[in-house]
Scaffold this active site. Structure first.
Site, PDB file in Angstrom:
ATOM      1  N   GLN A  63      -8.794   1.983  -3.008  1.00  0.00           N
ATOM      2  CA  GLN A  63      -7.599   2.789  -2.783  1.00  0.00           C
ATOM      3  C   GLN A  63      -6.382   2.198  -3.463  1.00  0.00           C
ATOM      4  O   GLN A  63      -6.411   1.076  -3.995  1.00  0.00           O
ATOM      5  CB  GLN A  63      -7.344   2.896  -1.278  1.00  0.00           C
ATOM      6  CG  GLN A  63      -7.231   1.540  -0.593  1.00  0.00           C
ATOM      7  CD  GLN A  63      -7.223   1.657   0.925  1.00  0.00           C
ATOM      8  OE1 GLN A  63      -6.229   1.286   1.555  1.00  0.00           O
ATOM      9  NE2 GLN A  63      -8.315   2.140   1.513  1.00  0.00           N
ATOM     10  N   HIS A  65      -1.766   2.476  -3.093  1.00  0.00           N
ATOM     11  CA  HIS A  65      -0.592   2.995  -2.393  1.00  0.00           C
ATOM     12  C   HIS A  65       0.552   3.196  -3.384  1.00  0.00           C
ATOM     13  O   HIS A  65       0.714   2.406  -4.324  1.00  0.00           O
ATOM     14  CB  HIS A  65      -0.130   2.021  -1.302  1.00  0.00           C
ATOM     15  CG  HIS A  65      -1.204   1.606  -0.370  1.00  0.00           C
ATOM     16  ND1 HIS A  65      -1.934   2.496   0.382  1.00  0.00           N
ATOM     17  CD2 HIS A  65      -1.681   0.377  -0.053  1.00  0.00           C
ATOM     18  CE1 HIS A  65      -2.808   1.844   1.121  1.00  0.00           C
ATOM     19  NE2 HIS A  65      -2.681   0.556   0.874  1.00  0.00           N
ATOM     20  N   GLU A  82       1.807  -4.581   0.657  1.00  0.00           N
ATOM     21  CA  GLU A  82       1.223  -5.264   1.802  1.00  0.00           C
ATOM     22  C   GLU A  82       0.737  -6.655   1.418  1.00  0.00           C
ATOM     23  O   GLU A  82       0.648  -7.001   0.230  1.00  0.00           O
ATOM     24  CB  GLU A  82       0.066  -4.452   2.378  1.00  0.00           C
ATOM     25  CG  GLU A  82      -1.078  -4.202   1.411  1.00  0.00           C
ATOM     26  CD  GLU A  82      -2.080  -3.184   1.945  1.00  0.00           C
ATOM     27  OE1 GLU A  82      -3.287  -3.431   1.818  1.00  0.00           O
ATOM     28  OE2 GLU A  82      -1.644  -2.133   2.464  1.00  0.00           O
ATOM     29  N   HIS A 140      -7.094  -1.680  -4.858  1.00  0.00           N
ATOM     30  CA  HIS A 140      -7.622  -2.769  -4.041  1.00  0.00           C
ATOM     31  C   HIS A 140      -8.716  -2.267  -3.110  1.00  0.00           C
ATOM     32  O   HIS A 140      -8.892  -1.057  -2.918  1.00  0.00           O
ATOM     33  CB  HIS A 140      -6.504  -3.427  -3.235  1.00  0.00           C
ATOM     34  CG  HIS A 140      -5.799  -2.501  -2.289  1.00  0.00           C
ATOM     35  ND1 HIS A 140      -4.793  -1.648  -2.704  1.00  0.00           N
ATOM     36  CD2 HIS A 140      -5.955  -2.266  -0.960  1.00  0.00           C
ATOM     37  CE1 HIS A 140      -4.349  -0.943  -1.679  1.00  0.00           C
ATOM     38  NE2 HIS A 140      -5.058  -1.298  -0.599  1.00  0.00           N
ATOM     39  N   ARG A 160      -7.197   7.529  -1.699  1.00  0.00           N
ATOM     40  CA  ARG A 160      -8.575   7.060  -1.840  1.00  0.00           C
ATOM     41  C   ARG A 160      -9.102   7.425  -3.215  1.00  0.00           C
ATOM     42  O   ARG A 160      -9.048   8.592  -3.623  1.00  0.00           O
ATOM     43  CB  ARG A 160      -9.473   7.692  -0.769  1.00  0.00           C
ATOM     44  CG  ARG A 160      -9.380   7.058   0.586  1.00  0.00           C
ATOM     45  CD  ARG A 160     -10.527   7.541   1.491  1.00  0.00           C
ATOM     46  NE  ARG A 160     -10.476   8.977   1.719  1.00  0.00           N
ATOM     47  CZ  ARG A 160      -9.875   9.548   2.769  1.00  0.00           C
ATOM     48  NH1 ARG A 160      -9.272   8.800   3.683  1.00  0.00           N
ATOM     49  NH2 ARG A 160      -9.885  10.856   2.911  1.00  0.00           N
TER      50      ARG A 160
END
Length: 318
Positions: A63, A65, A82, A140, A160
């Site tokens: 996936q 972001h 993150e 990642h 995804r």
């Protein structure tokens, strides 16, 4: 000003685990739990960060972001950068951050369609204590057999790209548009800051540190911006509340005392800043506590988080 123990929210996931010990003793009624979120008690307060635990028995999707600019162009508040701290890893457990080589959008689309993206990911073995930074736009994946602590910008926007045949919706075009389809940038190693502090990650959105306190020591932590703490070893007192492994607190514009238990205390602390705070932490003499309290009075003042429901409020990671 705010200081409160974190409310723990269990989030079921098909790739989650039914064995959460020793990281959490919540009653999940046999449901596979993928995440435990540390939340504020009042949902009217919307923090900028989300701190959580992840438990993986199966591989998660590959996936990506979006960053802030892409997210705001979609009408969202923020993107999602993150960082992961590996709490436990089974032998051979792996994570992937970035690709082995740069791909064009067309090449990435083909790799997604034929499944070769799995082999094109930059996989690495994960071990307890590893720190992995995942900037927005980085493709990642997380493999099975891991327990992670994750700090992220508070966003549930995930594209995804590959889902191991689970049949769930993919977001190929949005993911390709958001992705930096190449190797991940080199990550700065952890750095000791003194006074029990180790800097793990400093990003434009948050700082992540590990705090290690010797048994019985007492400290003062000055939380100016939004700040989250979670215990990862030992136990002790975070302000007026006792906390063990997997428990934590939220603080903002507050100064709290931290007292390590008989076996010491190790915490992760994450706060909304772009650089480490110079005066985050200082030791206190035994007779210099912020608010001296006997064990009995401290017990009376202990704040107790509500029971955790196994039903999620939202899906955090597909």
């Amino acid at each position: 000003m705010a200081l409160e123990p974190a409310r723990l929210q269990a989030v079921p996931k098909p790739w989650g685990s039914r064995d959460l010990l020793p990281w959490s003793g919540i009653d999940h009624q046999g449901v596979a739990i993928g995440e435990i979120w540390l939340q504020r008690h009042d949902p009217a307060f919307e923090p900028a960060l989300l701190l959580k635990l992840l438990f993986t028995c199966e591989a998660l999707s590959i996936q990506v972001h979006p960053g802030d600019d892409a997210a705001r162009a979609m009408g969202l508040t923020r993107g999602k950068t993150e960082a992961w701290y590996v709490l436990a890893a089974e032998p051979g457990a792996t994570v992937a951050v970035g690709l082995q080589a740069s791909l064009s959008g067309a090449q990435l689309r083909v790799a997604i369609e034929d499944g070769s993206i799995v082999e094109k990911m930059s996989w690495r073995t994960a071990a307890a204590g590893d720190v992995i930074f995942v900037p927005a736009g980085t493709i990642h994946a997380i493999g099975p057999g891991l327990v992670l602590a994750e700090i992220q910008q508070r966003s549930d926007t995930t594209f995804r790209l590959f889902d191991h045949g689970r049949g769930r919706e993919l977001h190929v075009e949005s993911g390709i548009a958001a992705a930096n389809a190449g190797p991940a940038a080199e990550q700065a190693p952890p750095r000791r800051l003194g006074n029990a502090r180790t800097l793990l990650v400093a990003s434009p959105f948050f700082v992540l540190e590990r705090l290690e306190f010797t048994a019985g020591s007492v400290w003062k932590l000055r939380a100016r911006p939004e700040t989250w703490l979670i215990v990862i070893a030992g136990d002790g007192w975070l302000g007026p509340a006792q906390a063990g492994v997997g428990e934590g607190c939220f603080a903002e514009n507050e100064t709290l005392s931290i007292e390590a238990g008989e076996e010491g205390l190790t915490c992760l602390v994450a706060y909304a800043a772009a650089a480490p705070s110079r005066d985050l932490l200082r030791p206190l003499a035994a007779n210099d506590a912020l608010t001296p309290m006997s064990a009995a009075s401290r017990q009376q003042r202990q704040l107790t988080a509500p029971a955790v429901s196994p039903t999620p409020l939202m899906e955090a990671r597909p």
